[in-house]
Design an enzyme around this catalytic site. Structure first.
Site, short mmCIF file in Angstrom:
data_model
loop_
_atom_site.label_atom_id
_atom_site.label_comp_id
_atom_site.label_asym_id
_atom_site.label_seq_id
_atom_site.Cartn_x
_atom_site.Cartn_y
_atom_site.Cartn_z
N LYS A 188 27.60 34.81 37.32
CA LYS A 188 29.02 34.17 36.81
C LYS A 188 28.55 33.07 36.07
CE LYS A 188 32.23 36.16 39.98
NZ LYS A 188 32.70 36.17 41.45
N GLN A 223 34.56 32.82 46.47
CA GLN A 223 33.66 34.10 46.56
C GLN A 223 34.06 34.77 48.04
OE1 GLN A 223 31.74 35.48 44.08
NE2 GLN A 223 31.67 37.09 45.73
N ASP A 254 40.91 35.51 39.61
CA ASP A 254 40.47 36.71 40.13
C ASP A 254 41.55 37.72 40.25
OD1 ASP A 254 37.80 37.10 41.20
OD2 ASP A 254 37.90 35.66 42.81
#
Length: 290
Positions: free
Chosen positions: A52, A96, A119
Site C-alpha cells: 500500500k 490492518q 476500507d
C-alpha cells in the site's frame, strides 16, 4: 479462454490516479493522504501494508505508517483512532486486520470516522452500499467489479454465485452484483462452508466468485463451460519447482478449471493488485469529499 489481467488493469488505474493527483497539485489542491495502522508483526499484514505504501508513492499520495507493538491496549488503540479522526491532514486510514486477540476489532472499526473509512467496513458505509448511496466500497469487491467493467464482461441477467460470506468480500460482493448497474444486475446465490451440495449451485454459475479461503477448493467438475471465474483466494503451498520452496495458488484449481472458462483471474496477478488500487481510489474520493 481469456485471462483477466489484474496487474495490467491496476497499472492503468494507477496511471489515471497519478495524472489526477498531478492536476490537483498543479491547481494548489491538497495531496491525498492515506494512513496505515499496523499492530503486531503479522507477516501477511506487513507485506500488504508495504504494498500500500509503495502504491501511494507511485501515484503521488502522501502515506504514513503507524506501527504499534502487539502489547498495545485497546484503550491506547482507541486513542490512536480518535487522533486520526481529528487530524484534518488525514483523508483516510486503514486499520490492518487481524488485531491481537485482546483487542475487539468491532470496537475499533466502529470508532473509525465513516468519512475516513476507506476500507468501507464501517456499518454506516455498509448501509450506504446496500441502499445504493455514494460511499466507500470494500476494496476487493470494488476491484472485482472494476475488472468486469474494464473487460466489458456481460453481467446483466446472469447468474452470479459467490462462495464465501465474509464482511470483507463475500457479502459485499453479493450486494454489488445484485444492484441495478451496467456491470451487475445479476441473480445472485451466496454459498459458504455450510452449503450442502455446493456443486449443484456452482454448476449453474455464469459468473463464479470464489472467496472461501481453501486452496484448490473449486475443481473442473464444479464449473460449467464458458463460465467467468473470479478467484479471490491466495495461499502459499510447498513447491519443489521454486527457489523459495513454495508457490502461490488460489481457491480455484486453475490448471483444470481454466480450459472451461470464458474468462478467469490468475493467482497471483488477478484480484490482488485491484484491492490496493481500489483503496487508493477510495482515498482520492475522501480527499475530494466523496
Amino acid at each position: 479462454m481469456e485471462l483477466i489481467d489484474g496487474k495490467k488493469i491496476a497499472a492503468e488505474i494507477k496511471q489515471e490516479l497519478a495524472d489526477e493527483v498531478s492536476r490537483m497539485k498543479a491547481e494548489g489542491k491538497k495531496t491525498p493522504h492515506l494512513v496505515a495502522v499496523l499492530v503486531g508483526n503479522d507477516g501477511a499484514s506487513e507485506t500488504y501494508v508495504a504494498s500500500k505504501v509503495k502504491a501511494c508513492r507511485e501515484v503521488g499520495f502522501k502515506s504514513t505508517e503507524l506501527r504499534y507493538g502487539s502489547d498495545i491496549t485497546e484503550e491506547q488503540l482507541l486513542e490512536v483512532v480518535e487522533k486520526l479522526n481529528k487530524d484534518a491532514d488525514v483523508d483516510g486510514y486503514i486499520m490492518q486486520l487481524p488485531l491481537p486477540a485482546h483487542i475487539s476489532e468491532e470496537k475499533i472499526l466502529m470508532a473509525i470516522d465513516p468519512d475516513k473509512d476507506v476500507d468501507g467496513f464501517h456499518p454506516c458505509n455498509v448501509g450506504k452500499m446496500v441502499t445504493g448511496l455514494p460511499t466507500y466500497l470494500p476494496a476487493t469487491p470494488a476491484g472485482i467489479v472494476e475488472l468486469l467493467r474494464r473487460y466489458r464482461i456481460e453481467t446483466r441477467g446472469k447468474h452470479c454465485v459467490v462462495i464465501g460470506r465474509s464482511n470483507i468480500v463475500g457479502t459485499p460482493m453479493a450486494v454489488l452484483m445484485s444492484r441495478k448497474d451496467e456491470y451487475a444486475d445479476c441473480t445472485v446465490t451466496m454459498c459458504h462452508s455450510r452449503t450442502r451440495n455446493i456443486k449443484d449451485f456452482t454448476l449453474q454459475a455464469d459468473i463464479l466468485v470464489v472467496a472461501l479461503g481453501k486452496p484448490h477448493f473449486v475443481t473442473a467438475d464444479m464449473v460449467k463451460e464458458g463460465a467467468v471465474v473470479i478467484d479471490v483466494g491466495i495461499h502459499r503451498i510447498p513447491s519443489e519447482q521454486t527457489k523459495s520452496g513454495f508457490r502461490l495458488v488460489g481457491d480455484v484449481d486453475y490448471e483444470t478449471v481454466a480450459p472451461k472458462c470464458s474468462y478467469i483471474t490468475p493467482v497471483p496477478g488477478g484480484v490482488g493488485p485491484m484491492t490496493i488500487v481500489s483503496l487508493l481510489q477510495n482515498t482520492l474520493k475522501a480527499c475530494k469529499g466523496l
